[in-house]
Design an enzyme around this catalytic site. Structure first.
Site, PDB file in Angstrom:
ATOM      1  N   ARG A  23     -44.003 -11.951   0.215  1.00 52.24           N
ATOM      2  CA  ARG A  23     -42.919 -13.515   0.653  1.00 52.24           C
ATOM      3  C   ARG A  23     -43.669 -14.021   2.141  1.00 52.24           C
ATOM      4  O   ARG A  23     -42.833 -14.742   2.555  1.00 52.24           O
ATOM      5  CB  ARG A  23     -42.100 -13.365   0.794  1.00 52.24           C
ATOM      6  CG  ARG A  23     -41.109 -13.698  -0.899  1.00 52.24           C
ATOM      7  CD  ARG A  23     -40.955 -14.980  -1.107  1.00 52.24           C
ATOM      8  NE  ARG A  23     -40.293 -14.400  -2.854  1.00 52.24           N
ATOM      9  CZ  ARG A  23     -39.303 -14.169  -3.336  1.00 52.24           C
ATOM     10  NH1 ARG A  23     -38.380 -14.906  -2.506  1.00 52.24           N
ATOM     11  NH2 ARG A  23     -38.791 -14.206  -4.806  1.00 52.24           N
ATOM     12  N   ARG A  27     -40.566 -20.468   2.899  1.00 51.64           N
ATOM     13  CA  ARG A  27     -39.742 -21.320   3.758  1.00 51.64           C
ATOM     14  C   ARG A  27     -39.720 -21.555   5.744  1.00 51.64           C
ATOM     15  O   ARG A  27     -39.179 -22.047   6.661  1.00 51.64           O
ATOM     16  CB  ARG A  27     -38.382 -21.657   3.191  1.00 51.64           C
ATOM     17  CG  ARG A  27     -38.250 -22.446   1.734  1.00 51.64           C
ATOM     18  CD  ARG A  27     -37.040 -22.540   0.996  1.00 51.64           C
ATOM     19  NE  ARG A  27     -37.160 -21.149   1.076  1.00 51.64           N
ATOM     20  CZ  ARG A  27     -36.133 -20.698  -0.082  1.00 51.64           C
ATOM     21  NH1 ARG A  27     -35.353 -21.572  -0.215  1.00 51.64           N
ATOM     22  NH2 ARG A  27     -36.324 -19.611  -0.417  1.00 51.64           N
ATOM     23  N   ARG A  36     -44.515 -28.413   1.410  1.00 51.09           N
ATOM     24  CA  ARG A  36     -43.060 -27.974   0.701  1.00 51.09           C
ATOM     25  C   ARG A  36     -42.954 -29.947   0.269  1.00 51.09           C
ATOM     26  O   ARG A  36     -42.573 -30.500  -0.890  1.00 51.09           O
ATOM     27  CB  ARG A  36     -42.333 -27.309   0.466  1.00 51.09           C
ATOM     28  CG  ARG A  36     -41.501 -26.666  -0.120  1.00 51.09           C
ATOM     29  CD  ARG A  36     -41.193 -26.076   0.117  1.00 51.09           C
ATOM     30  NE  ARG A  36     -39.542 -25.175  -1.321  1.00 51.09           N
ATOM     31  CZ  ARG A  36     -38.287 -25.842  -1.460  1.00 51.09           C
ATOM     32  NH1 ARG A  36     -38.246 -26.991  -1.678  1.00 51.09           N
ATOM     33  NH2 ARG A  36     -37.856 -25.508  -2.533  1.00 51.09           N
ATOM     34  N   ASP A  73     -45.550 -17.769  -8.955  1.00 52.12           N
ATOM     35  CA  ASP A  73     -44.175 -16.894  -8.930  1.00 52.12           C
ATOM     36  C   ASP A  73     -44.439 -16.299 -10.340  1.00 52.12           C
ATOM     37  O   ASP A  73     -44.497 -16.683 -11.246  1.00 52.12           O
ATOM     38  CB  ASP A  73     -42.842 -17.829  -8.944  1.00 52.12           C
ATOM     39  CG  ASP A  73     -41.473 -16.780  -8.466  1.00 52.12           C
ATOM     40  OD1 ASP A  73     -41.349 -16.755  -7.457  1.00 52.12           O
ATOM     41  OD2 ASP A  73     -40.906 -17.150  -9.768  1.00 52.12           O
ATOM     42  N   TYR A 150     -34.629 -11.970 -16.178  1.00 49.52           N
ATOM     43  CA  TYR A 150     -33.864 -13.461 -15.426  1.00 49.52           C
ATOM     44  C   TYR A 150     -34.183 -14.464 -17.033  1.00 49.52           C
ATOM     45  O   TYR A 150     -33.473 -15.606 -17.146  1.00 49.52           O
ATOM     46  CB  TYR A 150     -35.675 -14.456 -14.591  1.00 49.52           C
ATOM     47  CG  TYR A 150     -35.374 -13.485 -12.954  1.00 49.52           C
ATOM     48  CD1 TYR A 150     -34.168 -14.666 -12.581  1.00 49.52           C
ATOM     49  CD2 TYR A 150     -35.939 -12.463 -13.061  1.00 49.52           C
ATOM     50  CE1 TYR A 150     -34.012 -13.891 -11.180  1.00 49.52           C
ATOM     51  CE2 TYR A 150     -35.793 -11.938 -11.741  1.00 49.52           C
ATOM     52  CZ  TYR A 150     -34.995 -13.027 -10.461  1.00 49.52           C
ATOM     53  OH  TYR A 150     -34.910 -12.255  -9.039  1.00 49.52           O
TER      54      TYR A 150
HETATM   55  O1  CP3 Z   1     -46.446 -14.759  -0.363  1.00 49.61           O
HETATM   56  C1  CP3 Z   1     -45.668 -14.125  -1.905  1.00 49.61           C
HETATM   57  O2  CP3 Z   1     -45.042 -13.059  -1.941  1.00 49.61           O
HETATM   58  C2  CP3 Z   1     -46.166 -15.094  -3.174  1.00 49.61           C
HETATM   59  C3  CP3 Z   1     -45.860 -15.508  -4.021  1.00 49.61           C
HETATM   60  C4  CP3 Z   1     -44.174 -15.251  -4.105  1.00 49.61           C
HETATM   61  C5  CP3 Z   1     -43.221 -15.994  -5.001  1.00 49.61           C
HETATM   62  N1  CP3 Z   1     -42.685 -15.164  -5.115  1.00 49.61           N
HETATM   63  C6  CP3 Z   1     -43.119 -16.916  -3.910  1.00 49.61           C
HETATM   64  C7  CP3 Z   1     -41.627 -17.454  -4.005  1.00 49.61           C
HETATM   65  C8  CP3 Z   1     -43.999 -13.256  -5.228  1.00 49.61           C
HETATM   66  C9  CP3 Z   1     -45.250 -12.663  -5.430  1.00 49.61           C
HETATM   67  C10 CP3 Z   1     -43.020 -13.890  -5.894  1.00 49.61           C
HETATM   68  C11 CP3 Z   1     -42.348 -12.947  -6.711  1.00 49.61           C
HETATM   69  C12 CP3 Z   1     -41.091 -13.298  -6.861  1.00 49.61           C
HETATM   70  N2  CP3 Z   1     -40.230 -14.268  -7.586  1.00 49.61           N
HETATM   71  C13 CP3 Z   1     -40.401 -12.156  -7.097  1.00 49.61           C
HETATM   72  C14 CP3 Z   1     -40.964 -10.287  -7.143  1.00 49.61           C
HETATM   73  C15 CP3 Z   1     -40.256 -10.339  -5.627  1.00 49.61           C
HETATM   74  C16 CP3 Z   1     -39.227 -10.353  -5.155  1.00 49.61           C
HETATM   75  O3  CP3 Z   1     -38.946 -11.393  -4.406  1.00 49.61           O
HETATM   76  O4  CP3 Z   1     -38.210  -9.450  -5.779  1.00 49.61           O
HETATM   77  C17 CP3 Z   1     -38.979 -12.600  -7.927  1.00 49.61           C
HETATM   78  C18 CP3 Z   1     -37.887 -11.380  -8.173  1.00 49.61           C
HETATM   79  C19 CP3 Z   1     -39.228 -13.716  -7.718  1.00 49.61           C
HETATM   80  C20 CP3 Z   1     -38.046 -14.755  -8.267  1.00 49.61           C
HETATM   81  C21 CP3 Z   1     -37.883 -16.190  -7.752  1.00 49.61           C
HETATM   82  N3  CP3 Z   1     -38.243 -16.619  -6.928  1.00 49.61           N
HETATM   83  C22 CP3 Z   1     -36.204 -15.280  -6.977  1.00 49.61           C
HETATM   84  C23 CP3 Z   1     -35.098 -15.445  -7.074  1.00 49.61           C
HETATM   85  C24 CP3 Z   1     -36.205 -17.258  -5.922  1.00 49.61           C
HETATM   86  C25 CP3 Z   1     -35.912 -17.341  -5.300  1.00 49.61           C
HETATM   87  C26 CP3 Z   1     -35.079 -16.922  -3.674  1.00 49.61           C
HETATM   88  C27 CP3 Z   1     -35.647 -18.136  -2.981  1.00 49.61           C
HETATM   89  O5  CP3 Z   1     -35.946 -17.417  -1.117  1.00 49.61           O
HETATM   90  O6  CP3 Z   1     -35.114 -18.931  -2.924  1.00 49.61           O
HETATM   91  C28 CP3 Z   1     -38.292 -17.621  -6.150  1.00 49.61           C
HETATM   92  C29 CP3 Z   1     -38.055 -18.029  -5.146  1.00 49.61           C
HETATM   93  C30 CP3 Z   1     -39.535 -18.195  -4.673  1.00 49.61           C
HETATM   94  N4  CP3 Z   1     -40.814 -17.455  -4.996  1.00 49.61           N
HETATM   95  C31 CP3 Z   1     -39.656 -19.137  -3.346  1.00 49.61           C
HETATM   96  C32 CP3 Z   1     -40.699 -18.405  -2.679  1.00 49.61           C
HETATM   97  C33 CP3 Z   1     -41.946 -19.022  -1.820  1.00 49.61           C
HETATM   98  C34 CP3 Z   1     -38.581 -19.701  -2.391  1.00 49.61           C
HETATM   99  C35 CP3 Z   1     -39.408 -21.060  -2.869  1.00 49.61           C
HETATM  100  C36 CP3 Z   1     -39.042 -21.798  -2.203  1.00 49.61           C
HETATM  101  O7  CP3 Z   1     -37.663 -22.506  -2.613  1.00 49.61           O
HETATM  102  O8  CP3 Z   1     -39.788 -22.509  -1.416  1.00 49.61           O
END
Ligand code: CP3
Length: 348
Positions: A23, A27, A36, A73, A150
């Site tokens: 990540r 944000r 975004r 994602d 999920y």
């Molecule tokens: O920078 C990176 O790592 C690459 C992009 C990436 C994202 N999600 C972007 C993202 C990667 C590799 C993921 C993987 C992901 N997504 C996982 C596995 C890794 C982990 O975190 O355990 C999981 C479980 C998800 C599912 C997911 N996506 C969740 C639970 C959420 C909400 C959490 C949050 O922080 O709001 C997301 C959204 C998400 N995926 C965001 C990002 C940058 C936030 C989105 C936003 O609102 O801008």
């Protein structure tokens, strides 16, 4: 010259460890917030190859990290299989309807990534074209178990009660679902490698909730099946959050590297697996909420503990938190750049 991240994954000795962060785009970066806002939302950004490439490159430009992880994602392929996915402000991912029974599992569409997710391939190519020569391009996918979590819960759910009910009461249906997901992930990983991913990460965020017995029965075979699709083509990393009690089992899932969360002692992990696996990690992401001096101190202490063992990739034990200041990430990366065995010996 082999890119440092790939050299570390091959357990070649290096003067300083390569570094990237889960990540690392997100944000906490003002430049991400601007893209975004322009895109109108997270999913719109993922679906637009130019915007996905741009945010993938932002942390590469700002911090000079050694890995660029595609901005996407793990849940997008579930949408491609026919599930109605949205990301709600403050709630994270939500599915309009969740998988309830065998009929719902059977209704999931098989995914041909080139047709269903062409934007992923295009974004990878755009990033590859802009990447500095030392930076490796990483693809990723969710492990079948975490994706099932999920899909069956309909979104984020810590206690997993719906999934557990399905696993224990209708194991046949669970296994059908996990097999379908494993085949989808296998194709998705191969597609990313076809389009330039030089290593892949399999995220099993929720597997750590299980006992070892259940991990071996409900997770490992499917993760293995998914990872096999790119065996011998690129190094594979396996991440399990809170998986300290099952590291021996995760180590056998077929990956070349284990991504450790922060609860595990990394030196102990090197003693156990360092002769056959690369190890990634594992600073507590919450440490990055502290001042840069504290981030530096804790990162140096971690690197001293690893003590230059070959096969180390410096990373966080999970994703960058949204409240993190970019200065903290900068301090983390710089600590890796300036670490030397001589200075470590002087501190010892
Ligand atoms: O920078 C990176 O790592 C690459 C992009 C990436 C994202 N999600 C972007 C993202 C990667 C590799 C993921 C993987 C992901 N997504 C996982 C596995 C890794 C982990 O975190 O355990 C999981 C479980 C998800 C599912 C997911 N996506 C969740 C639970 C959420 C909400 C959490 C949050 O922080 O709001 C997301 C959204 C998400 N995926 C965001 C990002 C940058 C936030 C989105 C936003 O609102 O801008």
């Amino acid at each position: 010259m082999t890119k440092p991240l790939l050299a570390a994954l091959a357990r070649e000795p290096l003067a300083t460890p390569p570094v990237w962060l889960m990540r690392q785009a997100g944000r906490y970066l003002p430049e991400y917030q601007r893209v975004r806002a322009q895109a109108g939302g997270f999913l719109a950004m993922c679906h637009d190859p130019a915007l996905a490439a741009e945010v993938t490159l932002q942390p590469v430009r700002r911090f000079g990290v050694d890995g660029a992880v595609l901005f996407s994602d793990i849940l997008l392929p579930l949408a491609a299989m026919g599930m109605d996915l949205s990301f709600e402000e403050g709630k994270g991912p939500v599915f309009g309807s969740r998988l309830k029974d065998a009929a719902d599992v059977d209704a999931l569409k098989p995914v041909k990534p080139a047709e269903a997710m062409p934007y992923v391939g295009r974004a990878l190519e755009l990033v590859a074209a802009e990447l500095p020569s030392h930076t490796a391009l990483l693809g990723f996918a969710g492990a079948p178990f975490t994706l099932a979590c999920y899909a069956v819960e309909g979104g984020h759910a810590r206690d997993q009660h719906r999934l557990r009910t399905l696993m224990y009461r209708e194991p046949e249906t669970y296994h059908r679902l996990a097999t379908k997901l494993a085949d989808m992930v296998a194709e998705h990983l191969a597609f990313q490698v076809d389009h330039g991913a030089e290593a892949v990460v399999l995220f099993d965020t929720w597997a750590g909730e299980l006992t070892r017995e259940d991990y071996l029965r409900f997770c490992a075979p499917y993760s293995q099946r998914a990872l096999e699709s790119v065996a011998g083509r690129v190094p594979r990393m396996a991440f399990v959050r809170s998986g300290g009690h099952m590291l021996d089992d995760v180590a056998d899932v077929g990956a070349e590297a284990l991504a450790l969360d922060w609860r595990v002692d990394i030196r102990d992990a090197f003693d156990r697996f360092g002769d056959r696996l690369a190890l990634q990690g594992n600073l507590d992401p919450a440490v990055l909420l502290g001042p840069p001096e504290e981030v530096t101190r804790r990162t140096v202490a971690l690197l001293d503990r690893v003590d230059g063992r070959p096969g180390h990739v410096l990373a966080l034990g999970h994703g960058v938190m949204r409240w993190t200041q970019p200065e903290a990430v900068e301090a983390f990366v710089q600590a890796a750049r300036s670490w030397t065995p001589a200075a470590a010996a002087a501190r010892a």
